[in-house]
Design a protein around this motif. Structure first.
Motif: not given
Length: 421
Positions: A169-173, A181-184, A373-378
């Protein structure tokens, strides 16, 4: 000394449902996970089939007394008659007789032996019922523990799924991730929540079965498990040792042996009936209004017929069938003993393998979660590794519990725990 594997899991709360719980504190002994011996014995006092089995011993004692007394009884005959002679004179006459068949040629001794063997069968049957009830308790007990640990793992997984969902949720916002990704993450959260609800239902059903089948037994709540023991490391000749231990005192085998001997005694007793038992009696009479008194002794003997021969043949066939059943039970018991030993050995090996896989999967899942969390993977990679870690954790717990259950079953079959006094 064996290290204790402590799992940081939430304790199952049964207070809210009104259920009492017995904390099972793991230590170095794999059998420490079992309910105390005194509690098991007290519980068994309330189980109907065991109470009925104990009554069966009393019934066998009554049947023995009947056999010792024999099925023959005294027979009394009283007769009143009137005699009229050729001159027309009439006389009153009375007659009394008392007779009873008697067992001879050692038939009474054989009946006593049959009665003794009947008591032996009743005791062996009660012991076998006790052992089968112990086996059932062992199965139901570990079923509750198994479902408890699955529930605990899913509760941990639910917390992690909530964390991943919050991160998504934080990353999408923030615009760092797409909406899917939030739906997953939300889908995975709902999946884990549904699995947890299913497991909670199974836990409740397992507890209900345990409390219904074993009144007074307190429900186990475990937060840690002792490490299983490798039988091969204990003793290089462990297979032969355990096999001898199980075979030398097996209630099912003892029951089959006693039943075969019982049928054999019955066949021998029926064979003795080819010589019929005589009836002995005394006879007293008053004739001609007491002018003559008669006192005599009587003996009667039936002639054996085809029925006795057929009965002997049937009894002999029953004895042969009982001996064949004994051979079958011997083969079955030996096979089950070997399977119990093999199960204890193999479940330990399986647990070690799955525990190693669990540790690797857990490490990988933690790394992937940090990377996400660091955005390195999906999100897909993070969720897939977390699913694998959950499956590995549940499999490792199940394998460890299976190994502990197999070890306890081996001791139960060897009458080292919960043995009938």
């Amino acid at each position: 000394m064996f290290n204790i594997k402590v799992k940081s899991v939430a304790r199952v709360c049964l207070v809210a449902t009104g259920l009492l719980a017995l904390p099972v504190l793991a230590n170095d002994d794999p059998l420490s996970i079992l309910p105390p011996d005194a509690m098991v014995r007290k519980t068994f006092e309330k189980i109907p089939q065991l109470r009925a089995g104990n009554m069966g011993i009393n019934l066998a004692g009554s049947q023995k007394s009947r056999l010792e007394a024999g099925h023959y009884e005294w027979t009394a005959r009283v007769g009143i008659s009137r005699r009229t002679d050729q001159f027309g004179e009439r006389f009153r006459e009375q007659e009394f007789a008392l007779e009873r068949p008697i067992r001879w040629f050692g038939k009474a001794d054989k009946d006593r032996a049959i009665g003794d063997k009947g008591i032996e069968i009743a005791k062996a049957s009660y012991a076998d019922q006790w052992h089968e009830t112990s086996r059932a308790l062992l199965k139901d007990w570990f079923e509750v523990i198994r479902e408890n640990f699955t529930q605990q793992q899913l509760r941990q997984q639910l917390e992690i799924a909530e964390q991943l969902n919050a991160i998504a949720i934080k990353r999408v916002k923030a615009g760092d991730a797409a909406k899917f990704e939030q739906l997953f993450a939300e889908t995975e959260l709902q999946r884990v929540r549904a699995l947890l609800q299913q497991t909670e239902q199974r836990v409740e059903l397992a507890i209900q079965a345990l409390q219904a089948n074993y009144p007074g037994l307190i429900v186990p709540v475990t937060s840690s498990l002792p490490q299983p023991i490798n039988l091969n490391e204990q003793d290089a000749k462990s297979t032969e040792h355990w096999l001898d231990k199980i075979m030398e005192d097996n209630h099912e085998l003892e029951l089959a042996q006693a039943e075969a001997e019982f049928v054999g005694l019955q066949a021998a007793r029926i064979d003795q009936d080819k010589m019929p038992d005589p009836s002995l009696g005394i006879r007293s009479s008053r004739e001609r209004d007491g002018q003559e008194r008669v006192l005599g002794f009587t003996i009667s003997m039936p002639f054996p017929g085809a029925a006795r021969s057929s009965e002997r043949s049937a009894a002999s066939t029953k004895a042969q069938i009982a001996n064949e059943k004994l051979q079958q039970v011997q083969t079955k018991v030996k096979l089950m003993a070997r399977q119990s030993i093999t199960d204890s050995q193999r479940t330990y090996t399986t647990w070690k393998t799955l525990e190693s896989l669990h540790q690797q999967s857990l490490q990988q899942a933690n790394l992937m979660q940090t990377a996400y969390r660091l955005g390195e993977v999906g999100i897909t990679d993070a969720l897939n590794t977390r699913k694998m870690a959950l499956d590995a954790a549940i499999a490792a717990d199940t394998a460890q519990i299976d190994a502990l259950a197999a070890y306890a079953r081996l001791h139960l079959d060897a009458h080292l725990i919960w043995a009938l006094d």
